[in-house]
Design a protein around this motif. Structure first.
Motif, short mmCIF file in Angstrom:
data_model
loop_
_atom_site.label_atom_id
_atom_site.label_comp_id
_atom_site.label_asym_id
_atom_site.label_seq_id
_atom_site.Cartn_x
_atom_site.Cartn_y
_atom_site.Cartn_z
N TYR A 263 0.78 -1.33 -0.16
CA TYR A 263 0.01 0.11 0.05
C TYR A 263 0.70 1.33 0.02
O TYR A 263 0.18 2.39 -0.34
N ILE A 264 1.95 1.31 0.45
CA ILE A 264 2.69 2.36 0.77
C ILE A 264 4.08 2.62 -0.10
O ILE A 264 5.12 3.17 0.31
N HIS A 273 -5.33 5.82 -9.24
CA HIS A 273 -5.74 6.91 -10.09
C HIS A 273 -5.20 8.13 -9.16
O HIS A 273 -6.04 8.66 -8.40
N LYS A 274 -4.13 8.71 -9.51
CA LYS A 274 -3.67 9.78 -8.54
C LYS A 274 -3.61 10.97 -9.17
O LYS A 274 -4.00 11.41 -10.22
N PRO A 275 -3.56 12.17 -8.10
CA PRO A 275 -3.68 13.55 -8.69
C PRO A 275 -2.80 13.80 -9.69
O PRO A 275 -1.58 13.39 -9.30
N ALA A 323 -10.03 1.88 3.83
CA ALA A 323 -9.44 2.33 5.20
C ALA A 323 -8.22 2.86 5.18
O ALA A 323 -7.87 3.84 5.92
N MET A 324 -7.21 2.07 4.40
CA MET A 324 -5.83 2.70 4.19
C MET A 324 -6.14 4.19 3.20
O MET A 324 -5.08 5.09 3.96
N CYS A 325 -6.66 4.56 2.59
CA CYS A 325 -6.87 5.60 1.90
C CYS A 325 -7.50 6.75 2.74
O CYS A 325 -7.23 7.97 2.55
N SER A 326 -8.07 6.53 4.04
CA SER A 326 -8.95 7.39 4.89
C SER A 326 -7.89 7.49 6.26
O SER A 326 -8.21 8.16 7.16
N GLY A 486 -2.03 8.58 2.94
CA GLY A 486 -1.29 7.31 3.14
C GLY A 486 -0.78 6.54 1.82
O GLY A 486 0.31 6.49 1.96
N PRO A 487 -1.65 6.07 1.08
CA PRO A 487 -1.03 5.47 -0.14
C PRO A 487 -0.56 6.22 -1.22
O PRO A 487 0.14 5.61 -1.91
N VAL A 488 -0.39 7.43 -1.07
CA VAL A 488 0.27 8.32 -2.09
C VAL A 488 1.33 9.03 -1.38
O VAL A 488 1.56 10.36 -2.06
#
Length: 530
Positions: A263-264, A273-275, A323-326, A486-488
């Protein structure tokens, strides 16, 4: 240049981990910041407001300043140090780098006001602070109202760094209908903040031999419940009343594999899909979506096997990726489910609840029941938006600093509001390694105040924030307000490094750069010489 920097005044509000890092790196750049701390010790929420049994949420190697390792004895003994050990570590950092000399203890900043340019003019600017530079055109300054005991003073500064955190100060309390709230309860009802502020001895006295009900299911809730279970056992069980089930897990390993690898890492970011992604990266994330799903189910299957979550109907509705993204994955206290099995902790799911004289009336999907209680503790978190808004005297800045409830918190690079000049906010964004993020942001801020780069135009910053809004709403639709990176995390760090003019790929070997999580040591060489 050095004399000019010494003349520029910088104030830091808060002496927690973020405030200490910001002060240290500004000192290295030749500034002499003043740190206002309302309490009598450094460490922020770790020094006060932490429950006695609270431990780190992330492994110790990832909660470490890049140039200040943990003591060898501690590093060998504890993977998740307790709050006393964390406080001592933060204090040693402040002492080693001369930060303590800058701190004014017992000084609470009650409000801030920007002077030198009116709100209408500020809103017309196309460049942040008028010219995209840290100290603007030289016309603006901040006036801080500082309370020290019975004395009130106005402190004038050219730049403010807010490091007041998200997890203290403004308790988030549920609202009740008339005569359905704590006023109808014969026992004691408090927030977890008040419980933590009591200190270990008084808190133990409060819960000993009592029927305690904890409302909520986040980190403080399970820590308090574990303390109650240890104190009282099954003869006086502690009841947790919860509405949302969460991924609260004992460690960061699934079937022997470290979860951060999934995840990281730089590779794991390709699955999202990232910024700022272009067509090719967007298409790649779509093509790799089955792998993203596989990682998620792989991790979930382990915890469903290792913990009796299904037995007690505690499998979360959200998947592990969300959950990881939040940033809502939390560490479970030792032997938590053992206490559930023995009956010293009772898990009670509820759609809503209210108070009566005897305790709580809990309403489920088809019935209601009364939970007899002597003490009710609200572990319902904090209103971080309210806390940060109340720092500003300007109604405009109060309104815009945390954004609207329908969007993410609008901070460029996780620390700069495009419309509020000569101010940075560090410690508001969340990650799986908050200290690492705060330290890197502090290095970035020191470069910025030093004049190493200028900010993009306000329009460009707003567009960048819009991309982050789309990302958060896609992967954490229920909790996009949490400012979680977190993941980004690697992507965010890359952009900070790009601004500072230092290399983004910081690992020696190509394979490690793609597959090994980044940590504090990877950014250790970003210093005053860069």
């Amino acid at each position: 240049m050095e004399e000019k920097k010494m003349m520029k005044r910088v104030a830091i509000v808060g002496a927690g981990a973020s405030g200490l890092a910001a002060c240290k790196h500004l000192l290295e750049r030749g500034f002499r910041p003043v740190v206002f701390e309302a309490g009598d010790a450094v460490g922020g929420v770790w020094a006060r407001g932490a429950i006695a049994s609270t431990r780190l949420q992330t492994p110790r190697p990832y909660f470490e300043f890049s140039d200040h390792p943990w003591p060898p004895a501690m590093a060998a003994a504890e993977l998740y140090p307790d709050h006393g050990q964390v406080t001592a570590y933060l204090r040693s950092y402040a002492d080693r780098f001369g930060v303590l000399e800058c701190v004014r203890f017992g000084c609470r900043v009650a409000g801030m006001e920007f002077a030198g340019a009116g709100e209408v003019e500020v809103m017309r600017w196309e460049e942040w602070a008028g010219n995209g530079e840290a100290f603007g055109t030289g016309r603006g300054e901040w006036r801080l109202t500082v309370h020290h005991g019975d004395n009130v003073e106005t402190h004038v500064t050219d730049f403010v760094v807010l490091c007041i955190g998200r997890f203290s100060g403004a308790p988030n309390m549920p609202r009740f209908a008339p005569n359905k709230g704590p006023e109808s309860f014969a026992g004691t009802a408090i927030h977890s903040m008040d419980y933590a502020n009591m200190g270990a001895a008084k808190a133990a006295q409060l819960i000993k031999g009592k029927l305690v009900t904890v409302v909520g299911y986040q980190k403080s809730a399970v820590d308090i419940a574990a303390e109650c279970a240890n104190a009282n056992g099954a003869s006086h069980p502690c009841t947790i009343v919860l509405r949302t089930k969460r991924w609260i897990i004992p460690d960061l390993y699934a079937w022997g594999f470290p979860i951060p690898v999934f995840y990281i890492t730089r590779f794991s970011q390709l699955l999202l899909h990232k910024p700022g992604d272009g067509l090719i990266l967007g298409l790649l994330a779509t093509l790799l979506s089955p792998l993203r799903w596989l990682f998620c189910k792989f991790v979930e299957s382990y915890y469903k096997w290792a913990l009796p979550m299904e037995k007690h109907d505690m499998v979360p509705d959200e998947d592990f990726l969300e959950a990881m993204c939040s940033c809502s994955v939390m560490k479970l206290p030792d032997k938590f489910y053992d206490k559930v099995e023995e009956g010293s902790i009772v898990l009670k799911k509820a759609k809503k609840f209210s108070f009566c004289k005897e305790g709580l009336i809990v309403e489920g999907h088809s019935s209601s029941e009364t939970i007899k209680s002597d003490v009710v503790i609200f572990a319902t978190g904090f209103n971080s938006d309210q806390k940060i808004r109340e720092m500003f005297k300007s109604p405009l800045f109060r309104d815009i600093v945390a954004g609207s409830p329908s969007s993410i918190v609008p901070h460029f690079r996780q620390c700069i509001h495009p419309r509020i000049p000569q101010l940075a906010i560090i410690g508001y964004a969340e990650s799986w390694s908050n200290l690492c993020v705060s330290e890197l942001l502090s290095k970035w801020l020191a470069h910025f105040l030093h004049g190493s780069f200028r900010l993009p135009s306000i329009r460009e910053m707003v567009e960048d924030i819009g991309e982050w809004d789309k990302y958060m709403k896609r992967y954490a639709p229920g909790r996009f307000r949490r400012s979680c990176i977190g993941p980004v995390n690697v992507l965010c760090s890359d952009r900070l490094c790009q601004d500072m003019g230092v290399k983004q790929r910081r690992k020696k070997w190509l394979l490690a750069d793609w597959l090994v999580p980044y940590g504090p040591a990877d950014y250790a060489d970003i210093n005053l010489n860069n």
